[in-house]
Every structure is written in structure tokens, then in C-alpha cells.
Design an enzyme around this catalytic site. Sequence first.
Site, PDB file in Angstrom:
ATOM      1  N   ARG A 256       0.862  -1.181   0.000  1.00 40.67           N
ATOM      2  CA  ARG A 256       0.000   0.000   0.000  1.00 40.67           C
ATOM      3  C   ARG A 256       0.902   1.236   0.000  1.00 40.67           C
ATOM      4  NH1 ARG A 256      -1.081   2.542   4.608  1.00 40.67           N
ATOM      5  NH2 ARG A 256      -1.002   0.689   5.905  1.00 40.67           N
ATOM      6  N   HIS A 260      -3.019   4.427   5.220  1.00 40.91           N
ATOM      7  CA  HIS A 260      -4.181   3.547   5.388  1.00 40.91           C
ATOM      8  C   HIS A 260      -5.452   4.238   4.906  1.00 40.91           C
ATOM      9  CE1 HIS A 260      -6.840   0.575   7.121  1.00 40.91           C
ATOM     10  NE2 HIS A 260      -7.448   1.505   7.827  1.00 40.91           N
ATOM     11  N   TYR A 269       5.079   4.814  11.171  1.00 38.68           N
ATOM     12  CA  TYR A 269       5.374   3.391  11.330  1.00 38.68           C
ATOM     13  C   TYR A 269       6.127   2.760  10.163  1.00 38.68           C
ATOM     14  CZ  TYR A 269       0.935   3.114   8.717  1.00 38.68           C
ATOM     15  OH  TYR A 269      -0.067   3.286   7.794  1.00 38.68           O
TER      16      TYR A 269
END
Length: 355
Positions: A256, A260, A269
Site C-alpha cells: 500500500r 491507510h 510506522y
Amino acid sequence: MVHTRERSLLPTEEPLSLLRKDGSPVEDSPLTMPDDDVLLELHRRMVVGRRFDTQATALTKQGRLAVYPSSRGQEACEVGSVLAMRAEDWLFPTYRDSVALVTRGVDPAETLTLLQGGWHLGYDPYEHRVGPQCTPLATNTLHAVGFAHAARLKGEDTAALVLLGDGATSEGDTHEALNFAGVWRAPVVFLVQNNGYAISVPLSKQNAAPTLAHKGVGYGVPSVLVDGNDVAAVYAVVREALESGGPTLVEALTYRIEAHTNADDATRYRTSDEVAAWLDRDPVDRIEAYLTSRGLLDPARRSAVAAEAEEFAASVRDKMNVDRTYDPAALFEHVYATPTRHLREQAAALAEELA
């Protein structure tokens, strides 16, 4: 068409592929390369799908969508798997699979209705054989297995393709769905788009198996590990799985590229170097390189596809930039066939407040 291979419960050690990241073909692949017309259509749909995705992201920033989960980088999974479906098959997508819905033929404005917050479901599932986009993780896996099993009991030649992410494999619903798919030999393909993260949780904190595909053996479900950025391989694997007449667990390794959702800060992260490494494996660039080397994608065709994508994005903007008036009372419609007492009380309370 793909080779009919012996279906193994265990996946291969390395992901199956047909194209390397530079677009050169894999000579010893057990998969058969799709026909040229299929490859060209896969490319066209990926380019259009990516432009739709970037347009939806922009609409979110403009306040036209409440939220949008981008699937940039995962186009090979969504387009390759959907184009592998037959007309009579059913798709059970997640909230991140808007490109899959558009590829299946769902109107883009109807696809985005859920993410706009305007209605329970913006499209007719029966028209395109597409189940509702699943927001709770993994509940669509059970829907797919139940649907496919029921279709078989009715004597229908129907298979189901259910899309899920790596995070959904940690849910109990996926366990139950795989278990019953194995017991019933239900014609369901579980396509796990392993993009490395369940929001911010990396795969290493979710799974101790060698791969997610290895989980199939515990349910008696044949499993396949595929390069999820190779659209030709995804198409071949899913097509073969759908034609098998039984369940298959497919893990597609992908990434991805965007956060998100628009509410997420992915820099907290993961590193920019990690993202850059996956950008170097871009699925659209890969198929373009192969088609160009074969002389199938010339500058004129490339320009025509790009122009089609821009025209499609413009139509999405036009449809989504129309101000709509919603009736709050409609929230209570189509929840139950016969409204419950609590629902009727809530509807009455809202009506009184609005009055």
C-alpha cells in the site's frame, strides 16, 4: 488460459510470477502468460483504476468524501483478479477495493456512495454480482462462502472471489470461512492482498507462519503464493483457482503506497526508503515495460489510454461535485424488513427533533 496444474495444499517457496519487476518475462514459470488482448486490457484497466484512485483521494481532501482508503500500488491484485472472473461469478470486496468495483463495471459515483456517507449501499449488488463493500474486517469471507455453497446446492455454476487484507487473516471470521470452505469444498477464492500492514501493525506482529498462504493446509484448502505486483500472474492464478470448482487461498504480495486512509500518518510506522523500494516494483510500470518490449504498447495507444483515464476522472469529479440533499429519516430504511421497536422509537425521536 492457464495450465491445469496439480493443486497443492502448500504454496511454493517463492511467489509465482510471469513478469520480473523490470518487465522481462519469467521463462520457467508454471503459469501460462495471458493472451495479448487480455494483457492490453489489464494494462488499460490498471491505468484507469489508478487515475480513479488518485481522483478519489483528491475528492477526500476537498471534503467530497468522508474517507477514502487508497489502493495505489495494489492495482494488479484488484484488476487482475476481477478480470479473471466470469460474468456469473460474484465479488465480495472490502472498503479498500473501490478500484475492483469500478473494474467490475459499478458506476464510480455509486461505488463512492458508502465512503461519501450518503447511503447504506450505492449500487445494486445483483446488477454487477458484487456484494456490499465490507468495512468490518473479514465478515465478507463468511458471506462469500455461504453464497458459494448455496449456489452449488441450487445447481448454479457460480464461484465467489473474496478480497481481504493481511489484517483480516487475524480475524476469527476468516478462520471460520476457510474451515467451512474446506469442509464443503465451496467454490471460493480467498485473495489476500498482503500489503504489509494492518493499518500500522506489520505482518511480523500478526503471523508466525512462513507465509499467510501456508494457513490453507490447516483447512485442507489448496494455497498459492503469487507476486501481487505482477498483474499477468495474478490473473492467471485467480482464473485457474476460479475454474477449479473448489476453494483456494491465494496470498498476493503487494504494498500500500499511500497511508491507510486520509486520517492516517504512515510516516509514524514505516520509512520512506521502504516505500521507495516498493515504488521500484510498481505494477503499472511492469506491465507497460513488457507490452512495450513486445511492440504491443506504442506511444499512440499509451496516449489514448491516458486520455481515457483523464476523461474517466473528469466524469467522477462531475458526479461527485453535485450537492445532494439527504433525508435523515432514510437512515432507518432497509435496516430490517420489519423495523424493530427500538428502531421505530429512534426514528420517531429523530423526527421529533428535526420538527
